[in-house]
Design an enzyme around this catalytic site. Structure first.
Site, mmCIF file in Angstrom:
data_model
loop_
_atom_site.group_PDB
_atom_site.id
_atom_site.type_symbol
_atom_site.label_atom_id
_atom_site.label_comp_id
_atom_site.label_asym_id
_atom_site.label_seq_id
_atom_site.Cartn_x
_atom_site.Cartn_y
_atom_site.Cartn_z
ATOM 1 C CB SER A 1 96.443 -45.393 -7.124
ATOM 2 O OG SER A 1 96.000 -46.106 -5.986
ATOM 3 C CG ASN A 2 91.706 -47.930 -6.732
ATOM 4 O OD1 ASN A 2 91.332 -47.767 -5.572
ATOM 5 N ND2 ASN A 2 92.396 -49.003 -7.096
#
Ligand code: PMT
Length: 212
Positions: A21-22
């Site tokens: 993810s980020n």
């Protein structure tokens, strides 16, 4: 006007308990959705997994997890929308072979094969309806203007919000932001560092000026 806004990160499954993810928290996208709803628009918010409370007054709230989920949700609703603002930090790559159990560690290293996700904004640019306003964000750490203008042209956008995420107080997870808006017709607007709610309000005033 019916406005679709995307927000937050996506999660790309590696196995049953792990994902890529980020750092997006959804704050910027939720602020845009809120500003649009407060301005009287019918707002659809398509959101990746975030810890925020859903804004009041939305026409529809669509929670999604992966880039593929987001692509499906957005493409289904886009044809009816007068404006689409893609603020989400959508993963560019996803594990090519996710497994549905927990991977066990072995003695050596692990190599993950990643494959490209669909570029949702590029697809929207190719399918743009007459009069539809397509707005992208460009989160960049260097050559911000050049990369932002490149995305504006390559994805057939009307506007791009260049977000220099290397600047303190800007971009991922901050409560404040500063953006430069570039229009396909050459106009440029600077939105200085301020709260994300205020940035969102100013941005909408520029994208959708009230008729005089
Ligand atoms: O959520 P916050 O913590 O408040 O942070 C806000 C933000 C930094 C996430 C936001 O301001 C921002 O810059 N969003 C865009 C992040 C991003 O993914 O930028 P990009 O330059 O990688 O992507 C360019 C554009 O293409 C974006 O509009 C993105 O939504 C879109 N895209 C990207 C990949 C993909 N597969 N499909 C897409 O549509």
């Amino acid at each position: 006007m019916k406005i679709l806004v995307t927000a937050g990160p996506t999660r790309e499954a590696i196995d049953a308990v792990r994902f890529l993810s980020n750092k997006s928290t959804g704050k910027m996208g939720y602020a845009v959705a809120k500003a649009a709803a407060e301005a009287g628009h019918d707002v659809i918010l398509v959101s990746g997994p975030v810890a925020l409370t859903q804004s009041d007054g939305l026409l529809e709230f669509v929670p999604v997890v992966s880039a593929a989920d987001m692509a499906e949700a957005v493409k289904l609703r886009a044809p009816d929308c007068g404006m689409i603002v893609m603020c989400a930090a959508v993963a560019d790559y996803t594990p090519a072979h996710p497994v549905d159990r927990k991977l066990k560690k072995t003695g050596g290293n692990l190599t993950l094969e990643l494959k490209r996700t669909e570029d949702i904004l590029k697809t929207l640019g190719q399918q743009k309806k007459p009069g539809q306003i397509l707005v992208g964000f460009a989160a960049e750490t260097d050559d911000v203007e050049a990369y932002a203008r490149g995305k504006l042209a390559a994805k057939n956008l009307d506007w791009i919000a260049a977000n220099d995420v290397s600047r303190p107080g800007c971009g991922f997870a901050a409560d404040t932001n500063a953006l430069t808006l570039y229009a396909a017709d050459g106009r440029k607007f600077e939105l200085p560092l301020q709260g994300k709610d205020e940035v969102a309000r100013r941005m909408l005033e520029i994208l959708l000026p009230s008729p005089r």
